[in-house]
Structure formats: C-alpha cells, structure tokens
Design an enzyme around this catalytic site. Structure first.
Site, mmCIF file in Angstrom:
data_model
loop_
_atom_site.group_PDB
_atom_site.id
_atom_site.type_symbol
_atom_site.label_atom_id
_atom_site.label_comp_id
_atom_site.label_asym_id
_atom_site.label_seq_id
_atom_site.Cartn_x
_atom_site.Cartn_y
_atom_site.Cartn_z
ATOM 1 N N ASP A 1 11.966 10.527 2.410
ATOM 2 C CA ASP A 1 10.467 10.593 2.615
ATOM 3 C C ASP A 1 10.073 9.430 1.200
ATOM 4 O O ASP A 1 11.229 9.983 0.171
ATOM 5 C CB ASP A 1 10.117 11.703 2.601
ATOM 6 C CG ASP A 1 8.841 11.911 2.088
ATOM 7 O OD1 ASP A 1 8.142 10.742 1.655
ATOM 8 O OD2 ASP A 1 7.972 13.020 2.094
ATOM 9 N N TYR B 1 9.436 18.915 -3.804
ATOM 10 C CA TYR B 1 8.542 18.945 -3.524
ATOM 11 C C TYR B 1 7.718 20.741 -3.321
ATOM 12 O O TYR B 1 8.150 20.744 -2.009
ATOM 13 C CB TYR B 1 7.454 18.073 -2.776
ATOM 14 C CG TYR B 1 6.462 17.878 -2.240
ATOM 15 C CD1 TYR B 1 5.728 17.794 -0.507
ATOM 16 C CD2 TYR B 1 5.790 18.240 -3.236
ATOM 17 C CE1 TYR B 1 5.193 17.960 -0.383
ATOM 18 C CE2 TYR B 1 4.040 18.139 -2.881
ATOM 19 C CZ TYR B 1 3.969 18.255 -1.099
ATOM 20 O OH TYR B 1 2.360 18.426 -0.602
ATOM 21 N N LYS C 1 0.480 7.753 -2.264
ATOM 22 C CA LYS C 1 1.090 7.555 -3.808
ATOM 23 C C LYS C 1 0.524 5.760 -3.446
ATOM 24 O O LYS C 1 0.723 5.165 -4.959
ATOM 25 C CB LYS C 1 2.186 7.841 -3.267
ATOM 26 C CG LYS C 1 2.712 8.596 -3.202
ATOM 27 C CD LYS C 1 1.919 10.264 -3.759
ATOM 28 C CE LYS C 1 1.820 11.666 -3.055
ATOM 29 N NZ LYS C 1 1.095 12.502 -3.785
ATOM 30 N N ILE D 1 7.323 7.506 0.498
ATOM 31 C CA ILE D 1 6.020 7.829 0.172
ATOM 32 C C ILE D 1 5.673 6.941 -1.122
ATOM 33 O O ILE D 1 4.473 6.676 -1.297
ATOM 34 C CB ILE D 1 4.856 9.137 0.477
ATOM 35 C CG1 ILE D 1 5.579 9.961 -0.735
ATOM 36 C CG2 ILE D 1 5.577 9.654 1.416
ATOM 37 C CD1 ILE D 1 4.879 11.201 -0.416
#
Lengths: 534, 470
Positions: free
Chosen positions: B230, B145, B272, B232
């Site tokens: 991570d 990202y 998300k 998410i």
C-alpha cells in the site's frame, strides 16, 4: 453463482459403492484378517465390516483427492497447516494462462469473475464496442439498442452548465471559491446538502406525491453499489431474494457476486403483462423453503426493467402484505421513476407507506441519476430506507463506494434548480414518448407487437413470430441473426430470465429519429428471411 | 422482527466502544481559531491541507477541464455517459506517469495493469476479495492503520495476523517476526494468502528499507504467497533515505520475468499525495492478468466519477505543475514535521525518526503510570479531555508496546500546530510536577464510562459518518 454443496457429501455417498459390491469382496477381506482377529463370527463381522468401510473410504479419498477448479468458496478442510497442501490445493483456482502449479493464485471469487461473461447481454455490449455504428464514420456498424442510456436531453443540461458552471464545482468558502470545499474528506455517505437536494429531486421526479427525508438517505457511487450494499445488510451468504422475471441482467452480478446471496426467479407471464402474481411468489417462497433456502426479501424494479410497465397500487399493497406475512424485506429499485412517458401515474413504495401506518422497517428503495438525469458517468446512487439499523450499517459500507466531492457540489447546484429540473422532466418525458411511439409504430409495421409500457428507455418486443423454434435456442438464434446480420444489439429475454421465448428489450433513447428508420429497416430484412425459412 | 444480515448487526456492536471518544469529543467541541479557541485540536486525521493553494491556482488558470471543455469544445456528453470500468484512458495514462514521477522515474507502469477505484479504501477491499477466500489470512506488520481491520476483513471475511514489530529496531520488519506470524497463522488454522505492508508506513511515517523489501520478496517467494504494497503515502516522502517502491526492488532482482512478479500488487491513491481525499481516487496496480480482470469488474461497485477523472487527467498531464507540486509539497511537509518534532523535543518527548507521512509516531512511554495499555488509555483520555488534542493511541494500531501515539501535523495551520505543541508542553510540565496525580480539570463525566474491554473489541469498532481516519 449458487453455492455448491460441500464436497464431503459427494464422497460419502460414493464410498458406499465399493463395499456394496457384495459378499465376495467382504470374504476376501475377512479371510486374511481371520488370523488376526479372535472371537466369534458375529463379533468378527460386526467389527470388520465397519473397518472395511472405513478402509475403502480412506482409499477412495486418497485416489480422488484432486479438488475441482473454481468450486466451493468456503473450504475449511483446505486450511491445513501443511505447507505442501498450500501448494497443491491452490491449483484449483488457477485458470491463468501461465499454467504453473505451486504458489497461491487468486481467490475463487476472482477466477469466476475474471472469466468473460457468457450472457448475451454482455456479449452484445462487447460486440458493439468493437464495431460501433456511426452515421458518418461507420454506417455499417452495429447499432446499440442494448444499453438503457438516455441521450435525448443533453442539450438542456449543457445549456444549464454553460450558464452555471463557474460557481458550481468548487465550494464557496467565505465568499471565495475554494478547493477546501471539495478536497478534504467528506462524510462517506454523502454531503448533507446533496442529500437534501436529492430528497427534493426524488419528490419532484415522482410528481410530488410523496416527500423524502434526507436523514433516511445514504448516497453511493451509483445504484450498482446501492443494491450490493443493501444485499450485504439484509442477507447472509446462502440466503436468497425472490425476483420477478424478466429482470435486469445486471442484478445477477450486482446482487450475487460478492455477497454469496442467490436470486430466485419468480416467473411472470405476458398474459398478466408481466406483472407479478402473489400466487407465483408464494409458490416460489415455499419451494425455496423446501430446499432449505432462507428467503430474505423480494427485489422489484418499478418502473420495470426490461418491460417498462408500472406496478399498480394494488400489487404494491399485496406485496407488502406478503412481505409482512412471511416476515421478509422488499427492495424497490425505482431508478426509472422519472423516465415516464405514458399517462399512468407512478406510485412509489414510499407513497404506499405514507398512506398507512404499516411497519416500514422492511422497505428499502434504490434510486440514482443514471437514467432520469442521464448521468451514469457521475456515479450517483441512493439507498432510501425506513430501517434505522439498515441505514447505520449501509452508511458504514459507503466508505467503499463514495461519490466524488466535486461531482456532489456540481449536482447540488443542478438538482436544486427546481425550475430547470421541472423543465427537464417535462421535456424528457415528451422526447421519450416521441421516440417510443416512433419505434413501436415501426415495429408494428413489421408485425412485431410490444408489451404495454409507459416508462423506461426501452420497449419489450415480442418477436416470437420470427423465431424458428419456440424455445430459448430459437430465441438466441434470432438474437444472433439480429446482431450479426441486421447488426443491431438487442437484449434477448433469456438474458433477463424470461420464461417465454421470443421477447427482446430494445432501447431507443440512444437513437436519433433517422437511426430509428435504419433500425426498423434492418430488422425488416432479417424478419423477411425468418419468414421465408419458417 | 426482521432479521438483518450478521454483517449488518455485528458491526453495530462497535458503536459503544470507548475508542470513539476522541472523535466524538472533537465533534462536540472542535477547535476554531476565532470561534472556539479552547476547543479540541484534531490531530487524528491524516489529511494534507498544506498545498491547497497550488491546486487552487492551477484550477484558476485552467478553467476548461472543470467546465467539461477540451480545446474549447464541450465534451460533457461523453463524460456524462462514460461509465466504462476500464477507466478514462487519458486519466490512467496521466496517473501512471505521476506514479512513476513520484518514484523518480526509476520504474514505469503500464496503464493496462491499473484498475481505478473510489479511493484506496475500495482498492484494498477489492484486492482482498480477489486474493483471499473467506477465512484466509494476510500478515500485517504492527503497528498498522486501524481502518484495515474494517477494510480488509468486513465483507471479505478474510483474517489479519499481525507481524510484531518493536521499537528495539525502530519497528522494522525482521525475518523472525515474519516467520513467527506465519507460524501463528498456522496455529490458528488459517491459511496465509499474503503479506500486506504500507510503504511509507502509517502510523510510523517511515519508508521501508531496501533490505526489508528484499526480505519480504524472499519471504513471499519461499512461501508462495502474495504481497500487497500500500503505497498511498509515496508522495509524502520528504527526506532521506527516500522512497523505494517494491517494484523497483523486483526490477533490481530481475524478477520481472519470474513468477513472483505476478504476486506483487500495489495500491495507490491521490488522497495523500495530492491532498484530494474528497475526490475518491484510488488504484490497484497488478502484473497478474486475472487480478486485473477480476478487480476491473469489481470496480463497478466503486467507480470514479468521469467528471473527476477528466479534471485530474488534465491536472496530472501538466508536467510543470506535477513537478512543482511534488517538490513544493515535500518541502512544506518537511518543515511541518520538523516543527512538530522540535516542539515535542522541547517538551521532553521524542518521536520515531521519520522521513514521510502526514504524522509522527510519538513516544510517550515515559509519561505512562505503568507499562500497560490501561495506562496508555488513561494518558490518552487526559490528552483528549484536558490537553484537548485528539491524537491516536498506539493500541488502536495494534502496537505491541504501550505508550506510542500517532500525531498528525498536516491538517492544520502553523499557528494551530504551535498552539497544540504549547498545550502539550504545558501538560508535560504539569504532569511531571504533579507526579501521576489525577488531572484537575475534567469537567466531563463521560470519562467514567470507559472500560478496558474496549481494547478487545477494537477490531469490530467503527464510526459512522466521520472522516476517514487515515
């Protein structure tokens, strides 16, 4: 959290000691080496003594290699490529109770922050949460006077909510309430509508003496990140801000923790009613310069916390002149601007700038809704700056501290309701004044005078008459008595870096009128024991 | 002239990077079904707009929480004053249960080990402050990202060293790649503090396999470093092999009493999984008491609004709602992803096989003039200006192979997605018919401004007040 000097300086100065031991040591060195080194004596000594120095330097380093815990946040010497070094040096930041040395632990920033805070400001707050006073359930609990919260006007907001909530939380999308107004990503520095509403609110709260431009505004999740963000934008690690004392204990955390910036106190005196003098500012600036510290700006709170007074117009002009002369910034924390109860007029930095064509790029204002609208839980803060570059940089940093969209929506409605806000401001002023007068009068009966103030949610009380020794120690002893015997939590001046012992900040807007009576009574009991023993 | 800090001035350099073009062009000419049907379709924003109706209906049926009421009584005062950085207990309880539910209840979480932050962006930065000194590095598998270059490095002054992954094995993490990255860090004189992975991955849209997770755990155990997972996108997993959290693998390896247990940290968010990025709700989960203590205090700089915490505690405590939401949301994502994949296939474009996320990792290497990032840029510009789709080029995600693009599918209606696929199809037909000749319709002169140098400046790139690019 000041930056410690790099360790290498210390070790260099100390290695001179072993070889300073005199001729005997030198001779012992030279004799064994004489067989090795050829040439004349002068050459020998000329080459051997530096070698000896070097030899002892290495010896010293080898013996004293263990790093100090928690010190030196930047350590280029530690980034060695040796895996075993990784294991060994990481132990310096290991304060964990598991105690195993070896793999990496947390950063030194984390270990210093994770420690329980030893300031009486925080200790007091913790104690209250352990044993909070409640008129019915816990009448012997600790009464909170250490948190500047305003509980006086919730009824007004509740009434507004009951009449207005349905429309206010979600956005309206083509006439229907729709979550697409609050669910998706929003600009990280706040909805434009909210900025417009806040600009108008700030103007209203400051008596319409000045207007604010929403395009110069950046919204953050509370004034706490607003200050930190400004700090990141205006100063580099190792730089400093000058802060008039006494000041809000939270600044030490908010401005210094992660930024690496330092705060230099500039002491104010009760004889000046704790208003900053330019002489003192100048002195502090020069002293900092001598120590090689770059001062980037001045941080003021106006209305002041903890004293509760206003900076007069002339002082503001003088500060501006000073800032211009030294080419530094001014950050003006005006979060209590709407919590005025006296008859004086509040003058914002923005108003001063309005009047003159002064270069405005060095002025930045911090505001929020935690005090004036009593909504600390909703996390609404404002950075207002006249500096384009600061605004651009601050906007980007808001991605780490954005205000929740449903909260923005709700407050747009509330804060735009000018009629409601007018009623709120006036009622709030009235109620704060009533509580202030009651409390200050109560203290007066005990022989405790307060500094002259006209704003804020607290008073600045001089209890130096009750302390056994006119020192910080004496003050903290009194604080302890008040906390543990009288069972009231007040904030001692030393936590606010006040140079004169015996001053205490007492917040009274979390109390009811009955509570005030109880508080005064409790203080009276302790005051009597202090007078007996002194 | 007043000085600003180096951080403030450094970041303003990114302004003229040509990477912004896609977003800027979109803002200038945004697609609207009715008002601007020829505008640019936004496919660079990883937002989930597919399940708003479920949230809306819940809010309609449950007006109390939004009205600051609980059992008919107003709790406004409590909420107005609540700024405790330990978070609203009811919300944290509901959140850990929701997290466990997404993981099939194969793991459970303790609310006392959870720290709330204003979004995962804040959580990632806070963790970095807690784990790394300035100048220390974290290893990240590529592609990753683009926001990490900002979030993990900016104020923390930490460094990122990439773990190179390639399409030869579907971009999976290998031991060789991990060791190579570690070695590279050492060459650069950077001390490695940990590894950060996104699972499910952004931009790949794939979940990490058990073997990759085991590999990671062994790696961090040997090196004695941290692992940040991570997670998410954990609620966006819509098909097999399913989501395996790193916590699950640790448990299976009986690591819960071991040392490595305290060096694994999870980041999660509702942006998300619940499609609520505007609410700014993220969390750090760690078994290390000091990390929890430090990040709790640091969360003062990004607390979640008490109003939001309360509203969500009510929403997430409604187990009937969460169960239905999780499964319905996954169904819709699956359908959408399938639509995009099939549509691209018909245009002769393949995607990396994915089972999660709000996007596809699309392979357009065959459309490149040459196997280079310059050619990727050229193709990207054509897609933004001529095809009028804003998609994310792989180079912005530090992908080592040119020609990959991230294309989002969940932030638009079905009709819009159809249109986007059609446009792309037409482009491919034209493109292959004309060879690689210059495109005919570029009326915009700003293409000429683009310089290859922007690729190097990517790590300092940013955009101001544009939606988060996740």
């Amino acid at each position: 959290m000041t930056r410690p000097r790099p360790r290498t300086h210390e070790s260099e100065s100390e290695t001179r000691n072993p070889t300073g031991g005199g001729g005997a040591t030198a001779m012992r060195l030279i004799v064994p080496l004489q067989g090795v080194v050829q040439g004349r004596g002068g050459l020998i000594l000329g080459s051997l003594i530096p070698c000896a120095l070097f030899y002892f330097f290495q010896l010293y380093l080898k013996r004293h290699r263990s790093p100090k815990p928690g010190s030196n946040p930047t350590s280029p010497s530690q980034s060695s490529s040796n895996l075993s070094d990784l294991q060994r040096s990481s132990s310096r930041s290991n304060l964990s109770s598991r105690g195993s040395i070896g793999p990496v632990q947390v950063s030194s920033r984390a270990s210093s922050i994770a420690k329980p805070n030893d300031s009486p400001y925080y200790i007091g707050l913790d104690r209250v949460s352990g044993d909070p006073y409640d008129r019915l359930d816990n009448p012997n609990g600790i009464i909170q006077l250490g948190l500047s919260e305003n509980r006086l006007c919730f009824d007004l907001i509740e009434k507004w909510l009951s009449e207005n909530t349905k429309d206010s939380v979600m956005g309206r999308d083509g006439g229907d309430l729709s979550i697409s107004g609050i669910a998706p990503y929003q600009p990280s520095d706040g909805l434009m509508e909210f900025k417009v509403a806040m600009a108008d609110f700030m103007s209203q709260v400051m008596g319409r003496a000045v207007s604010f431009d929403p395009s110069q505004m950046v919204l953050t999740a509370g004034a706490t990140p607003a200050l930190e963000i400004l700090c990141f934008c205006l100063a580099d690690p190792g730089n400093a801000f000058l802060v008039p004392t006494p000041y809000y204990p939270g600044f030490d955390r908010d401005m210094r923790w992660r930024t690496g910036v330092d705060l230099i106190p500039v002491h104010c005196r009760s004889t000046d009613n704790f208003i900053i003098s330019i002489t003192a500012l100048d002195q502090a600036f020069n002293q900092a310069r001598k120590r090689g510290i770059k001062v980037r700006g001045i941080l003021i709170s106006n209305p002041s916390n903890p004293v509760g007074n206003l900076l007069p117009r002339e002082t503001l002009y003088n500060l501006l002149d000073f800032a211009r002369e030294k080419n530094i910034h001014i950050v003006s924390d005006e979060i209590f601007a709407g919590s005025m109860y006296g008859s004086e007029e509040f003058v914002s930095m923005a108003e001063i700038l309005d009047m003159e064509d002064i270069d405005k790029n060095r002025i930045h204002i911090v505001y929020g809704l935690s005090k004036d609208l009593a909504l600390p839980g909703f996390r609404v803060g404002v950075i207002y700056s006249f500096n384009e570059s600061v605004l651009i940089a601050a906007k980007k940093l808001t991605r780490f501290s954005s205000i929740s969209a449903p909260t923005q929506r709700l407050l747009i409605s509330m804060v735009s309701d000018t009629r409601f806000i007018q009623e709120y401001i006036e009622t709030n002023k009235k109620r704060i004044r009533e509580m202030h007068d009651l409390f200050v009068e109560g203290l007066k009966q005990l022989g405790i005078k307060c500094a002259q103030s006209c704003a804020g949610l607290y008073c600045w009380a001089d209890m130096s008459g009750l302390i056994s020794s006119y020192s910080e120690k004496g003050e903290l002893e009194l604080w302890d008595k008040l906390l543990n015997i009288a069972k009231i939590n007040v904030t001692p001046g030393s936590a606010c870096h006040c140079i004169e012992p015996g001053w205490f900040r007492c917040c009274f807007t979390t109390l009811s009128q009955e509570d005030v009576v109880i508080v005064i009574e409790r203080i009276r009991k302790v005051a009597e024991t202090c007078k007996i023993s002194s | 002239m007043r000085h600003l800090s180096t951080k403030a001035t450094f970041n303003s350099h990114g302004q003229d990077s040509s990477y912004f073009l896609g977003w800027e062009e979109y803002e200038k000419n945004p697609y609207d079904e009715v008002q601007n049907p020829k505008g640019i379709i936004q496919m660079g924003l990883a937002e989930n707009q597919l399940s708003f109706d479920l949230l809306e209906s819940w809010l309609e049926k449950n007006p109390e929480p939004a009205g600051f009421k609980r059992d008919g009584k107003s709790i406004f005062r409590e909420l107005a004053l609540f700024q405790d950085y330990h978070g609203l207990p009811a919300f944290k309880r509901a959140l850990v249960e929701f997290m466990a539910e997404i993981r099939g209840n194969r793991v459970s979480f303790d609310p006392n080990h959870m720290v709330l932050t204003a979004g995962a962006t804040s959580a990632n930065e806070t963790l970095m402050f807690c784990l790394a000194e300035p100048g220390e590095a974290f290893l990240l598998p590529t592609p990753y990202y683009p926001g990490f270059d900002r979030d993990l490095k900016w104020r923390t002054e930490a460094e990122i060293v990439p773990i190179h992954c390639t399409s030869s094995n579907d971009f999976q993490i290998t031991e060789t790649a991990l060791e190579a990255a570690y070695h590279e860090a050492q060459q650069r004189n950077l001390r490695v503090k940990g590894v950060l992975v996104t699972n499910p991955s952004n931009p790949l849209g794939t979940t990490l396999s058990r073997s990759e997770l085991n590999l990671l755990i062994s790696f961090i155990t040997t090196k004695g470093i941290h692992l940040i997972s991570d997670e998410i996108y954990s609620g966006t997993v819509f098909s097999s092999p399913g989501f395996v959290s790193v916590m699950e693998v640790l448990k299976d390896r009986n690591c819960d009493k071991s040392e490595v247990w305290n060096r694994v940290h999870i980041v999660c968010s509702l942006s998300k999984d619940l499609g609520l990025p505007g609410f700014r709700v993220g969390a750090i989960y760690s078994n290390d008491d000091m990390v929890v203590a430090a990040s709790t205090k640091m969360s003062s700089f990004g607390l979640v609004s008490s109003q939001t915490q309360y509203l969500l505690s009510a929403l997430l405590s409604d187990k009937k709602f969460t169960k239905n939401y999780i499964s319905e949301n996954q169904k819709r994502l699956k359908k959408r992803q399938n639509m995009l994949v099939m549509g691209l296939e018909r245009a002769g474009i393949s995607c990396l096989k994915s089972n999660a996320g709000l996007f596809c990792w699309v392979n357009m290497r065959h459309l490149l003039r040459s196997d280079s990032f310059e050619a990727e840029m050229e193709l990207w510009k054509k897609i933004v200006y001529d095809v009028r789709l804003n998609i994310s080029p792989g180079s912005s995600c530090h992908c080592t192979e040119p020609g990959w693009f991230r294309v989002c599918f969940a932030n638009m209606t079905e009709e819009t997605l159809d249109l986007a696929i059609q446009r792309l199809k037409d482009f491919v037909v034209e493109h292959t018919a004309n060879g690689h000749s210059k495109s005919n319709n570029s009326s915009k002169n700003s293409n000429r401004k683009l310089l290859p140098k922007w690729v190097l400046r990517l790590s300092s790139s940013d955009r101001d007040h544009k939606p988060d690019e996740r």
